[in-house]
Design a protein around this motif. Structure first.
Motif, mmCIF file in Angstrom:
data_model
loop_
_atom_site.group_PDB
_atom_site.id
_atom_site.type_symbol
_atom_site.label_atom_id
_atom_site.label_comp_id
_atom_site.label_asym_id
_atom_site.label_seq_id
_atom_site.Cartn_x
_atom_site.Cartn_y
_atom_site.Cartn_z
ATOM 1 N N TRP A 60 -3.828 -15.731 -22.752
ATOM 2 C CA TRP A 60 -4.721 -16.730 -22.711
ATOM 3 C C TRP A 60 -5.719 -16.431 -23.324
ATOM 4 N N LYS A 63 -5.155 -18.129 -26.479
ATOM 5 C CA LYS A 63 -5.382 -19.572 -26.324
ATOM 6 C C LYS A 63 -7.083 -19.956 -26.635
ATOM 7 N N GLU A 829 2.195 -24.438 -23.004
ATOM 8 C CA GLU A 829 1.529 -24.949 -24.104
ATOM 9 C C GLU A 829 0.780 -26.024 -23.832
#
Length: 1827
Positions: A60, A63, A829
């Motif tokens: 994460w 991300k 995703e």
């Protein structure tokens, strides 16, 4: 802002990326971003709460990183703070895996980047955790033993992180930091460097003015005084300067720098290391420790401005004195520093002005009104730099730096910076002989373009030059000079981007409100049409001269060269810029011109054809409707006409005309798709015919036409790039010159595919792609086999269809590959929307291509593996299917476009975008004031970036199948196929999350010895797959225990595989590469991961925060408990996996058949597995201990390091106790800073009357091992080792751990020790070996852990080695002795005492056997033994060394060596052995008059260390160590016989040594004193100026004038000393003393001395320029001194005085005012007596002095002509016929003048009248010279 998703109405983002709002689908982005952010918040906080560091938190965080890239900081302030706090906690987690720590740090730096978004009230970060982390990583105690491995970039990233965080350290932190680091400030110690660099890194300097008293005011005076006092640039001085520069820059107007300005500038000038004078010697440390230019520039910038602007005067003076170094004819190692200074200074001032005038208001304190830079200040600034910049413009290396400097000066003051460059540019355009001047001036003009064109009040007349510049540079489009051609293209493109090419000559009749300048511009703009047409003519000429026939022989290939492709690119971009900026009328004329050129000739399709097609494409792009009307019908009719013939289909070579028209059509079709629809039928018809032609060239061109047509129809892109939106139809385009695009209203016109276009795309696919796929299927099933050529053609069509229509075909989908990584966190995703809605009803061609290709691939591999060409295409195609978004430059083909963009191309466009931005940027106003075309480019890049964000895509079964196919290809027979497939495979592994866990077992299987069916090719292929591509993933070093656990043992075992042969060099090289890569990339893999409670708290807050709410509910208590459990289980499992890997490697090593290379590999791997958080399994300890006596030297080396590391692991902790120094000494330290020897630290000194000789004395003393403690101040809490009550050094065998027992047993075995010592005393590389710290660590560890248990066994060996003078035995003794002394640090008294009773005789023996090869090793040994040790514990050693160093028995060499060893011991102890220093000095004084040179040099060096402690630093008490002053007095007393003599010759004859009279003694003494002066010049921290001055007269007498090697040693030394002393840093109070000494010397009888005074003066003035200038009275004294020496009776002295005078004038040290000129002229007009006989009279001297003075004036400005120069030249010319030496002086001066002024003579001649020019031309000898 649109209400998106579940965003609350009050949401204010921190800072978004503005360009997202301009995308055609921007309406959907808000919702998407909100969802993504909610996902990240819940994913990240959940991962932390469940304590899943990997893969959860890591995933994460990645991300979040890509979120920042896509949307900027589009989250609320609260979220911003939460993210920062969470990551700060994560980074500072103790024992975090280094690589993870580094990646969190990168993300944190990114989050902290924009400091104006968060104020200090919003966010505070504690400094201590970060400091502990920094300390642990940078000064790691275990890294050098190989117990932990850090990534190579870790230091750089940590420093960047601290720089970002220090802003938010709490107010109290400054005081805490000072308390922490003050005790380290001991100038003699290496730790000083650490203290100062920590201060530079950590001390916060941005605070509000109210907090300054808790900020920099706590340390400013203290550190500033230290800096002012210290000399000779010690290595830490640079850090101090960086700290001051930062302070100045961030608190302009709040720190008063005025008293320090002269010192600052003097030191800046010194740190540039410029060579001055004839005979300068540079002390070596000046070259290494110079200041960092970037920080100097900041400091200078911050000092400017304010009342009176004192710094500017110094800056002007600085640049005056270094200007001549910028001239192109001068270069040296100093040049790059000078260029950097020039380049960065204007940029820095621009930044400051931006901050003061245009910066956004934020919480950071603003510069007070009175301190801001005014326009007058800026003009002064430009004037001071412009001279240097104009000189540097033409230098070989620095022209770019100069151009950048001028660009920034033009922003500040266009009226001063632009005109001189314009003048040079026009001159350069006129000359043909000097192309480099043209390229240099044009590149400067490109940078200034915006300042020249924009309407501004400072320099309105600049715009009038635009047309003449454009017309003037056209001849630069020259086919014969490549670099000129490129710079001209760039120049034209830059100016036309800024200026709309519109003819507005009719405007003045319609508008009455135009200014005069605007009217002139309007009339001039009538020439634009001329310019465009002439430019096109030039381009056509360029193309004609670069056809294939002209530029190649027949034999060469017909592809482009690199240069041609660059020209092609330049041509295309320039033509397209020019035509984009044209008005419609001019465009039409230009279009017809291009059209006629293209259609009236037939070009070859390789070089010139591509250029012409590019020009047509550029024309078509600007106004597609008009241009397609011309081009498409023409091309189509020609092509139809030719292809109507049936036989053409099967011909191999086709007509040039057909090929050319196809090429032209394929380029012209790259325009707005909407316009292509009109010609739908024609295009489709041509495609259907031409893609099936047999001729390869023809069908390739047809395929690219197909691809371009499909791309034009299916992609999203902007359709125009004009400099103003809405065209140029308004009345007054001249008002738009140089206008910046408005970010808020860009008005981008996008092409978004319409329904008709989409239909046309699928129609083409069904007519062209479908049949080909069917044909391939037929070939595979064997129904209709086709030939290889036909197969290739089919594949090409498939490939190009995919490239063209890729963005319309939905990505491959299907089931996931499950169970790759266990995780309790969602690793899903998120798909980004990129403007295309896929139509599910149409056939999914990507799926069908994928299936067909796999069928074909297996078919080829089984039937005809040698059809490599088809395999290449398949690899390309399969990557296309496979990559939704291609990634990095590893995709095999350059054409790997996939959803419309290819990563490699995107990267290069991003680079060129930043370059253009930099050259056209307006840094002064900032706020994205870019040109509109540039902004549109940036928006398009933002769209492409979204299509490319490939942050790990989900790994699906489809992908798994394709990767397995790629693995098959990667291990197939042909190496080219293998390497292409491997590239793609590596890329794919980087793209799909965790796919490597699936592939590694498959690859490893191919290597195993059981895999007997394999071939050598398979084996190599598998190894290459593990190695990976240079920048991609290296599978052999993935940070994952499962993978490493499989790969490393497999690599070792593959040595037993049948395919493995070390005979093949390629295989052994490959293995070396893999090992090397693992060694380079390996950093420690974590075992124990823990998440701290604070992390969990913050994560809880994130879960609860709104805006956007987390999309998942918080984890339940059960989940949390499971998370905790899993964390513990994971740690245990990881430790098991670690141990298993170690044991697997050991098992491999047991195999007797393993080749040696693999044995080495395995021991390397094992040594990488040492850790400091988990002990090595006992079997491995056994292995390494046994390997200490292995036959192979490289394994022994690995084992030595490893065992040293193992001993560190086994080290038992010792208790420490806190002590209060005041209690021990009974003295309270005084208030304030009190440094140096004082009552309070007396007890730390070595005192021979109070040595610990008995057990009681030993126990009663407190030992402080750290030498620096107590010198500056005491640490807050002083911890020292507890005196051990019960001696616990003897570890009974029963209490030992497994590992300890193994080591103990081996080292108690006499045989093992025999072997070990035998190996250690072998020589490795003759003459190259030196003291080996690794072996030292090994022995230190042994004696530290086991006490003296092994001494009895080792001792006989040591004695034997010590008596053997051979160098390798001596070195071995050194290493063991040093280890023994250091290892015995905490032994009990009885053991230590008995140790020294053995050691002392041993060291004595060894030192009597000392040789040239071993004396440095003994020096190192003793210095290492004394490092960081309390001197009282080592008193045996010191007393031994002090016994009688200069006994005179043995050779002079032995004396020198013993001194060297002693010096090593004392230097480590610094200030704590003052008594020994005194004793040594007393011992040396009578022996200073040594005859031998080597002993003299050593004594000189030792004296330096003896007096090192006597420093004149602020707050420092008078030292108890020896003082220089007393010594110098003693010396002068002995040198009396010499000071009284007028001339000194070196009369020491060796034979009459009986009469040791005073004089001979004095000469010998002087020789040693010179050695001391030379040695101390660069080493001491402060120079005792008064003492040196007393020796000056002597040195002046001895020093010779010429440099001559034949002089004896004493004269050479004297000369060196003078040179080094003249470079010394002077303080204002010393200047009168020095000048008095110099004035005294001018009366000396020896002219050598008078001559040396001048050379001394030159260097002294330059190196202390600003300090001297701050004392005007002394300046006058120097002037008087020089003019007095001009009148010297000795010719050489007069010459030197003239040189000195011109140097001083050149530095503007004193002005060349009227009085000086008259004085010199009067002297030069002295009448000479008529009679020839008495010429050498005083009159001749006076007249010569005058002439010399005038010539000095002329030589003082070598590169320009001031107003006074013509007259002085005329005066000089009157003396051409004077008697010698006057005549020769005049001739020399004139030829020098001619040499320096020749380059710019056209410019300089303007300063002379016509009559003067006539006289000059006569004077300067050869008449043709300036003709």
């Amino acid at each position: 802002m649109t209400e998106g998703g579940d965003m609350a109405a009050g949401f204010i983002p921190q800072k978004e990326i503005v360009y997202n709002g301009m995308l055609p689908y921007s309406g959907r982005l808000d919702r998407e971003a909100t969802q993504l952010l909610a996902g990240i918040k819940s994913g990240l906080s959940r991962a932390v709460l469940l304590r899943e560091m990997w893969p959860g938190v890591a995933f994460w965080c990645r991300k979040l990183f890509s979120y920042l890239k896509l949307y900027g900081r589009r989250f609320s302030k609260d979220d911003h703070i939460f993210f920062i706090k969470l990551l700060y906690e994560l980074v500072t987690l103790p024992n975090l895996e280094p690589h993870m720590m580094q990646s969190y740090a990168r993300l944190l730096i990114h989050l902290l980047k924009k400091k104006e978004l968060l104020s200090r009230d919003d966010l505070q970060l504690p400094w201590r955790p970060l400091y502990d982390l920094y300390e642990k990583v940078i000064f790691s105690k275990t890294e050098h033993l190989g117990l932990i491995w850090f990534p190579s970039s870790v230091e750089h990233i940590l420093k960047a992180l601290i720089k970002s965080c220090r802003l938010y350290f709490p107010t109290s932190s400054t005081k805490e930091m000072l308390d922490e680091w003050r005790p380290l400030l001991c100038v003699f110690d290496m730790v000083m460097q650490k203290a100062i660099s920590n201060m530079e890194l950590f001390l916060p300097t941005i605070m509000s003015p109210e907090e300054h008293s808790q900020g920099f005011q706590l340390w400013f005076d203290e550190l500033m005084n230290l800096w002012m006092a210290v000399q000779n640039q010690p290595s830490w001085e640079g850090h101090l300067v960086n700290l001051f520069a930062r302070l100045a820059n961030e608190n302009i107007g709040y720190v008063d720098w005025t008293p320090y300005i002269p010192t600052i500038f003097t030191r800046i000038l010194r740190s540039l290391n410029l060579p001055i004078g004839v005979s300068q010697m540079v002390a070596p440390r000046y070259l290494t420790n110079s200041y960092d230019i970037g920080h100097l520039v900041l400091w200078i910038t911050a000092l400017l401005g304010g009342p009176g602007n004192p710094a500017q005067k110094q800056l002007t003076c600085l640049f005056n004195s270094i200007a001549s170094f910028y001239h192109p004819s001068n270069h040296g190692r100093w040049q790059s520093r000078l260029m950097r200074l020039l380049q960065r200074l204007p940029a820095s001032v621009v930044r400051r002005v931006h901050r003061e005038r245009h910066g956004d208001p934020s919480w950071i304190t603003v510069v007070p009104e009175g301190q801001r830079l005014t326009d007058a200040d800026l003009q002064e600034f430009t004037r001071s730099l412009i001279g240097a910049a104009l000189l540097a413009m033409f230098s070989k290396t620095g022209s770019n730096d100069a151009a950048y400097a001028l660009q920034n000066l033009a922003l500040l003051t266009p009226e001063l910076a632009i005109p001189p460059v314009l003048e040079k540019t026009y001159a350069a355009m006129e000359t043909l002989t000097e192309p480099h001047t043209l390229t240099a001036t044009l590149s400067c003009m490109i940078g200034m373009a915006r300042s020249l064109v924009s309407p501004n009040n400072h320099y309105p007349e600049g715009r009038a030059h635009v047309l003449s510049l454009l017309m003037g540079c056209l001849p630069g489009v020259d086919p014969n000079d490549f670099s000129k051609c490129m710079i001209t293209f760039q120049f034209i493109a830059t100016f036309t981007t800024l200026v709309p090419l519109v003819d507005c000559s009719s405007a003045p009749s319609r508008h009455s409100d135009l200014t005069e300048i605007e009217k002139d511009l309007c009339f001039a703009s009538a020439e634009f049409e001329d310019f465009v047409l002439q430019f096109l003519d030039r381009c056509f000429a360029l193309i004609d001269s670069s056809t294939l026939e002209q530029t190649r022989d027949e034999t060469e290939t017909d592809t482009q060269t690199h240069l041609e492709s660059l020209v092609e690119l330049g041509l295309f971009s320039t033509v397209s810029t020019v035509l984009t900026q044209c008005s419609t009328e001019i465009y039409k004329v230009a279009l017809h011109k291009v059209y006629n050129f293209a259609t009236s000739n037939i070009f070859e399709t390789c070089v010139s054809g591509r250029m012409v097609a590019d020009m047509c494409r550029a024309a078509a792009k600007c106004h597609p409707a008009e241009s397609l009307r011309l081009f498409i019908p023409h091309c189509c009719s020609v092509i139809f006409h030719i292809t109507n013939n049936e036989e053409l289909q099967s011909e191999d070579e086709l007509d040039k005309e057909l090929l050319w028209n196809l090429q032209l059509l394929s380029e012209v079709s790259r325009v707005d798709g909407e316009q292509l629809l009109k010609y739908q039928g024609d295009l489709e018809r041509i495609l259907c015919v031409c893609v099936r032609l047999r001729c390869k060239q023809a069908y390739t061109l047809a395929c690219s036409l197909l691809e371009h047509t499909l791309r034009s129809l299916s992609l999203i892109y902007p359709t125009e790039h004009r400099s103003t939106s809405g065209g140029f139809d308004n009345d007054l385009p001249i008002r738009d010159w140089g206008r910046a695009g408005d970010v808020a209203a860009l008005g981008v016109c996008w092409h978004v595919p319409s329904v008709e276009e989409e239909n046309f795309v699928f129609q083409l696919l069904s007519r062209l792609l479908h049949p080909e796929l069917e044909r391939i299927k037929g070939h595979v099933s064997g129904d209709q086999p086709v030939s290889r050529e036909e197969l290739l053609q089919s594949l090409a069509i498939v490939h190009h269809c995919l490239l063209g229509a890729g963005s319309m075909l939905p990505p491959l989908d299907g089931a996931h590959v499950s169970d790759l990584v266990p995780s309790m966190v969602n690793l899903g995703e998120i798909r980004l929307y990129i403007g295309i809605d896929y139509d599910e009803s149409r056939e999914n061609y990507r799926q069908s291509i994928c299936q067909t290709m796999r069928l074909l691939l297996h078919h080829i591999l089984e039937q005809s593996e040698d059809d490599t060409k088809s395999l290449f295409v398949i690899i390309k195609v399969s990557t296309l299917c496979d990559f939704i978004k291609p990634h990095s430059d590893l995709i095999i083909s350059d054409l790997m476009f996939f959803r419309g963009t290819h990563k490699k191309e995107f990267d290069s466009r991003w680079k060129s975008f930043t370059l253009v931005k930099k050259s056209m940027d307006n840094r002064l106003h900032g706020k994205k004031h870019h040109i509109r075309a540039l902004l549109i480019d940036r928006v398009l890049l933002q769209h492409e970036m979204r299509t490319l964000v490939v942050e790990g895509s989900e790994y699906k079964v489809v992908h798994q199948e394709l990767l397995c196919d790629l693995l098959l290809l990667s291990t197939s027979t042909y190496s080219q196929v293998r390497s292409r497939a491997q590239n793609v495979l590596t890329t794919a592994l980087g793209t799909y999350s965790f796919s490597y866990r699936d592939l590694i077992p498959r690859i490893v299987q191919l290597l195993s010895p059981q895999h007997t069916t394999g071939t050598q090719q398979q084996f190599k292929g598998a190894l290459y797959c593990l190695l990976g591509v240079h920048s991609g993933v290296c599978l052999a070093s993935v940070r994952d225990w499962d993978c490493v656990g499989e790969v490393w043992p497999a690599l070792v075992l593959c040595g037993l595989s049948p395919s493995m042969t070390l005979e093949k060099p390629s295989i052994s090289r490959l293995l070396d590469d893999i090992i090397d890569r693992i060694n380079r990339q390996h950093d420690t893999i974590g075992i124990y991961f823990t998440v701290s409670e604070t992390c969990v708290e913050i994560a809880n807050q994130v879960t609860k925060s709104g805006n956007p709410m987390s999309c998942l509910e918080a984890p339940s208590t059960a989940d949390l408990n499971e998370g905790l459990q899993r964390q513990q289980i994971r740690n245990v499992v990881a430790a098991r996996k670690y141990e298993k890997l170690v044991n697997d490697l050991l098992t491999c090593l047991e195999d007797r058949d393993l080749p040696w290379k693999f044995e080495h590999m395995a021991s390397d791997f094992l040594s990488l597995l040492l850790r400091d958080d988990h002990p090595l399994p006992p079997d491995a300890v056994l292995f390494f201990t046994q390997s200490l006596v292995h036959d192979s030297i490289s394994i022994r080396k690995v084992a030595i390091s490893a065992v040293a590391g193992i001993l560190k692991q086994l080290k038992r902790p010792r208790n420490k106790v806190a002590v209060k120094p005041a209690d021990i000494s009974g003295v309270q330290d005084p208030e304030g800073v009190c440094v140096g020897d004082r009552e309070g630290n007396q007890w730390l000194q070595y005192d021979s009357n109070n040595l610990p000789l008995t057990q009681e004395q030993w126990d009663s003393q407190y030992y402080v091992e750290k030498t620096h403690w107590g010198y500056y101040s005491w640490p807050r809490e002083m911890m020292i080792y507890a005196a051990s009550e019960e001696p616990n050094d003897d570890l009974p065998y029963e209490k030992m751990s497994e590992g300890e027992k193994i080591v103990f047993e081996y080292f108690s075995d006499p045989e093992f020790i025999d072997q070990l010592i035998g190996f250690l005393s072998l020589e490795d590389r003759k003459g190259k070996d030196s003291f080996n710290p690794r072996r030292f660590c090994l022995f230190k560890g042994l004696f530290r852990n086991y006490g003296d248990a092994f001494l009895p066994l080792l001792w006989p060996h040591l004695e034997q080695l010590a008596s053997n003078p051979h160098e390798s035995s001596q070195r071995c003794v050194c290493e063991i002795t040093a280890g023994l002394i250091r290892g015995s640090k905490l032994w009990s008294f009885s053991k230590v005492e008995s140790l020294w009773q053995l050691l002392c005789p041993l060291i004595r023996t060894a030192l009597t056997n000392i040789t040239v090869e071993t004396y440095t090793d003994w020096g190192t040994c003793i210095a290492t033994a004394c490092e960081s040790r309390d001197p009282r514990k080592l008193h045996w050693l010191f007393e031994l060394l002090m016994e009688s160093p200069l006994s005179g028995e043995g050779s002079s060499f032995r004396d020198a060596s013993l001194l060297y060893v002693l010096q090593g011991a004392l230097a480590q102890q610094q200030w704590r052995v003052s008594e020994l220093l005194h004793r040594l000095l007393v011992y040396l004084e009578p022996r200073i008059t040594q005859v031998y040179k080597n002993v003299r040099e050593r004594i000189g060096s030792v004296l330096t260390y003896i007096f090192m402690i006597d420093v004149a630093l602020p707050h420092t008490q008078s030292t108890s160590s020896p003082h220089v002053a007393e010594f110098v007095t003693w010396v002068l007393e002995r040198l009396k016989p010499l000071t009284l003599e007028p001339e000194i010759h070196n009369h020491v004859h060796e034979e009459n040594t009986q009469e040791m009279d005073e004089r001979t003694q004095a000469v010998k003494l002087l020789k040693t004193v010179l050695k001391w002066l030379m040695a101390s010049a660069g080493r001491t921290f402060t120079t005792p100026v008064e003492q040196q001055l007393q020796l000056l007269p002597l040195l002046f007498k001895i020093a010779p004038v010429e440099i001559d090697e034949s002089y004896d040693e004493m004269k050479q030394d004297a000369r060196t000393c003078l040179s080094l002393m003249s470079q010394g840093l002077l303080y204002p109070e010393h200047i009168p003393l020095v000048l008095a000494a110099l004035e005294g010397m001018t009366a000396c009888r020896s002219w050598h001395a008078r001559f040396s005074v001048l050379t001394y003066l030159q260097i002294m003035v330059f190196y202390n320029l600003f300090t001297l200038l701050s004392v005007p009275a002394e300046v006058l004294r120097i002037q008087k001194l020089v003019t007095q020496l001009l009148l010297d009776e000795q010719l050489e002295v007069r010459d030197m005085a003239a040189t000195t005078l011109s140097g001083l004038l050149q530095c503007h040290f004193f002005p060349l005012d009227f009085s000086l000129q008259t004085k010199l002229q009067t002297l030069s007009q002295t009448r000479l007596p008529k009679a020839r006989g008495e010429l050498a009279s005083i009159d001749l001297v006076r007249r010569h002095a005058g002439v010399l003075g005038l010539s000095a004036c002329i030589l003082s400005s070598p590169y320009d002509v001031p107003d006074w120069m013509p007259q002085i030249l005329m005066d000089l010319s009157d003396h051409l016929n004077d008697p010698q030496p006057i005549e020769i002086t005049v001739k020399k001066t004139l030829s020098e003048f001619r040499r320096t002024h020749h380059d710019n003579w056209q410019e300089h001649r303007q300063s002379f009248t016509d009559d003067q020019l006539l006289v000059l031309t006569d004077l300067l000898v050869s008449p043709c010279y300036y003709a």
